[in-house]
Design an enzyme around this catalytic site. Structure first.
Site, PDB file in Angstrom:
ATOM      1  N   LEU A  83       0.810  -1.218   0.000  1.00 53.53           N
ATOM      2  CA  LEU A  83       0.000   0.000   0.000  1.00 53.53           C
ATOM      3  C   LEU A  83       0.846   1.271   0.000  1.00 53.53           C
ATOM      4  CD1 LEU A  83      -2.683  -1.098   2.632  1.00 53.53           C
ATOM      5  CD2 LEU A  83      -2.782  -1.297   0.131  1.00 53.53           C
ATOM      6  N   CYS A  84       1.994   1.201  -0.624  1.00 52.55           N
ATOM      7  CA  CYS A  84       2.959   2.304  -0.610  1.00 52.55           C
ATOM      8  C   CYS A  84       2.921   3.035  -1.953  1.00 52.55           C
ATOM      9  CB  CYS A  84       4.352   1.719  -0.350  1.00 52.55           C
ATOM     10  SG  CYS A  84       5.691   2.923  -0.312  1.00 52.55           S
ATOM     11  N   GLY A  85       3.269   4.290  -1.937  1.00 51.06           N
ATOM     12  CA  GLY A  85       3.395   5.033  -3.184  1.00 51.06           C
ATOM     13  C   GLY A  85       4.479   4.459  -4.085  1.00 51.06           C
ATOM     14  N   THR A  94       4.975   1.132  -4.374  1.00 54.43           N
ATOM     15  CA  THR A  94       4.607  -0.238  -4.723  1.00 54.43           C
ATOM     16  C   THR A  94       4.748  -0.517  -6.220  1.00 54.43           C
ATOM     17  OG1 THR A  94       3.131  -0.341  -2.813  1.00 54.43           O
ATOM     18  CG2 THR A  94       2.810  -2.008  -4.518  1.00 54.43           C
TER      19      THR A  94
END
Length: 195
Positions: free
Chosen positions: A70-72, A74
């Site tokens: 759920l990371c920018g 990813t």
């Protein structure tokens, strides 16, 4: 006289002894005649429940990357897959290590991680079970990497450690450096060319 780093390495080696797979693969001689543990002495539980033993890749460069769903950052899974596709036949191993350490951006379970890595990004390189990558509770590989490169610790998701053929950290790339960046590819090329 033994320097502080050697004492730390020996202490760490004792603390992670269960993770050492094979002494001949896990250690190299240091200039002082003491042995230094290498990355090949560690293993990770795989996302699917088996073990990913780094000793199985002894003598090959390994790119170890802490990941999050759920990371920018990813979408870097795409670049990691491109590296894997381009360099795996030359000997590169890529390993993704899901971690919830930064911003709680890997909160899900095995099915959630599998869905992101394998279904959304079509990753074919090995993915480990979720692991801690920083602090006292970090996975033994990450505690070892911190002794190898104490100024280059993971500060966020998608931190990249390139382990050379000798089993030691050859290079480190911060989160913001894309996997397909020329600096990463150049370092991989050097690691593959090393004998």
């Amino acid at each position: 006289m033994v320097d502080r780093r050697q004492v730390l390495m020996l202490t760490l080696a004792g603390a992670v002894a269960p993770a050492v797979v094979h002494p001949a693969l896990a250690q190299t001689a240091s200039p002082a005649g003491m042995s230094r543990i290498t990355a090949y002495g560690f293993s990770f539980p795989a996302l699917n429940g088996n073990d990913i033993r780094l000793a199985d890749y002894a003598g090959r460069p390994i790119l170890v990357v802490n990941t999050a769903s759920l990371c920018g950052y990813t979408p870097q899974y795409t670049g990691l897959q491109q590296l894997w596709t381009e360099f795996q036949n030359q000997g590169l191993m890529v390993i993704g290590v899901p971690s919830n350490d930064f911003g709680s951006q890997e909160p899900g379970d095995v099915a959630d991680i599998d869905r992101t890595a394998h279904q959304q990004y079509s990753v074919t390189f090995p993915i480990t079970a979720k692991a801690i990558v920083r602090g006292a509770g970090a996975h033994p590989f990450y505690r070892w990497a911190a002794t190898e490169r104490p100024k280059d610790l993971p500060a966020w998701n998608f931190h990249k450690y390139l382990v050379g053929r000798d089993g030691h950290v050859a290079d480190v790339f911060a989160t913001a450096i894309e996997p397909t960046d020329t600096r990463v590819k150049t370092a991989i090329g050097r690691a593959l060319a090393a004998s």
